[in-house]
Design an enzyme around this catalytic site. Structure first.
Site, PDB file in Angstrom:
ATOM      1  CE  LYS A   1      -3.841  -1.859   2.699  1.00 44.06           C
ATOM      2  NZ  LYS A   1      -4.228  -2.045   3.941  1.00 44.06           N
TER       3      LYS A   1
ATOM      4  CD  GLN B   1      -3.897  -4.586   6.857  1.00 46.65           C
ATOM      5  OE1 GLN B   1      -3.969  -3.540   6.070  1.00 46.65           O
ATOM      6  NE2 GLN B   1      -4.073  -5.799   6.277  1.00 46.65           N
TER       7      GLN B   1
ATOM      8  CG  ASP C   1     -10.423  -0.147   5.171  1.00 46.97           C
ATOM      9  OD1 ASP C   1     -10.239  -0.754   3.891  1.00 46.97           O
ATOM     10  OD2 ASP C   1      -9.795  -0.535   6.153  1.00 46.97           O
TER      11      ASP C   1
HETATM   12  N1  GUN Z   1      -7.105  -6.823   6.096  1.00 45.75           N
HETATM   13  C1  GUN Z   1      -7.185  -7.504   5.032  1.00 45.75           C
HETATM   14  N2  GUN Z   1      -7.915  -6.621   4.086  1.00 45.75           N
HETATM   15  C2  GUN Z   1      -8.035  -5.358   4.622  1.00 45.75           C
HETATM   16  C3  GUN Z   1      -8.836  -4.168   4.125  1.00 45.75           C
HETATM   17  O1  GUN Z   1      -9.394  -4.334   2.940  1.00 45.75           O
HETATM   18  N3  GUN Z   1      -8.818  -3.160   5.049  1.00 45.75           N
HETATM   19  C4  GUN Z   1      -8.272  -3.265   6.399  1.00 45.75           C
HETATM   20  N4  GUN Z   1      -8.762  -2.271   7.235  1.00 45.75           N
HETATM   21  N5  GUN Z   1      -7.776  -4.226   6.480  1.00 45.75           N
HETATM   22  C5  GUN Z   1      -7.607  -5.325   5.903  1.00 45.75           C
END
Ligand code: GUN
Length: 294
Positions: free
Chosen positions: A53, A97, A120
């Site tokens: 990311k 996350q 998100d």
């Molecule tokens: N963990 C795995 N995929 C995601 C996601 O799309 N967002 C978040 N916040 N955590 C994750």
């Protein structure tokens, strides 16, 4: 012939558009979108994801913030970090996350993120807005699936869509998005009766249950478009491992009109949509119409 939907190439196009819009925001409004990612603990899969990311955020010309906190971070400490990011004008998107360590109330943390910065789309207000047809942030994976479906099929109105899986991250928001596209939507799950028959009725089949190769070719309606959200690591006969989806890709060949492969389908779209959501959030926070950047 079954078309293999190339998620990698599609994600590349989304990222190019994001980079274009970021450059336009800088040129026209002296704004650089900022995305903050908060990682608590040392889960190796999460670390890889967060690193990717960070790289892609910077590659798109955006400001990237990473807050790495130890696994024993308290709820209060994490809430303080989120509050500081909410107040930081250089941060337009915040992602905490998941999964979080067990001692932390994940829902409380997610709902403490400013709704406008919740890239998100997990905040309760965004969930409500999505279902009620308001202006919401849309969860990244379902958004990526919708982009691929629209690209493949154009107008989705009247299509029968079956979503296999009822998670808050994929199944439920996917249902809201397809309903908004005027599909007839069914959400199937582990207790659904006559699952294969229900699947065979679907023009659009979304598999998001995390069960390796569960959906067989004979479950698929000839000519359907199949989106495979599953990412499962399985052991092969020679003791190695490989990634497979929730759909048995081999037996779907020649039945489906189009299908996303695993890997290289939905996966690459998720981060691309996160960057896209960050630009959307930045525009909304500054009352800028995104179309004006094109
Ligand atoms: N963990 C795995 N995929 C995601 C996601 O799309 N967002 C978040 N916040 N955590 C994750």
């Amino acid at each position: 012939m079954t078309t293999r939907i190339d998620g990698k190439a599609f994600a590349e196009r989304v990222r190019e558009q994001v980079a274009h819009d970021v450059a336009a925001l800088q040129a026209q409004h002296q704004l650089t979108p900022g995305l903050a990612v908060v990682l608590v603990g040392e889960d190796p899969a999460s670390e890889v994801y967060v690193r990717n990311k960070g790289k892609q955020t910077a590659a798109a010309g955006m400001h990237s913030v990473e807050r790495k906190l130890p696994a024993n971070t308290s709820q209060d400490e994490l809430m303080t970090v989120v509050a500081a990011l909410n107040d930081d004008p250089t941060v337009n998107g915040i992602l905490v996350q998941l999964p979080l360590p067990e001692h932390i109330d994940a829902d409380a943390v997610i709902n403490a993120i400013s709704q406008a910065k919740d890239v998100d789309g997990f905040h309760l207000t965004n969930i409500g807005m999505l279902w009620s047809g308001g202006e919401s942030m849309v969860p990244c994976t379902p958004l990526g699936c919708l982009m691929m479906l629209r690209d493949q099929l154009g107008d989705l109105s009247g299509k029968r869509a079956l979503i296999l899986g009822r998670s808050n991250i994929v199944g439920k928001p996917m249902a809201a998005l397809l309903l908004a596209q005027s599909c007839t939507v069914t959400i199937a799950h582990s207790r659904t009766l006559d699952l294969a028959e229900r699947c065979r009725e679907a023009d659009i089949l979304i598999a998001a249950v995390g069960r390796p190769e569960m959906v067989k070719g004979e479950w698929i309606k000839p000519g359907a478009v199949v989106i495979d959200v599953g990412i499962n690591r399985i052991e092969t006969a020679d003791g190695k491992t490989r990634l497979v989806g929730d759909v048995d890709f081999e037996s779907a060949q020649g039945v489906a009109d189009a299908i996303t492969p695993v890997p290289g389908g939905v996966g690459p779209m998720t981060i691309a949509c996160l960057l896209d959501n960050t630009v959307t959030a930045t525009c909304r926070q500054h009352q800028i119409a995104r179309e004006s950047l094109r």
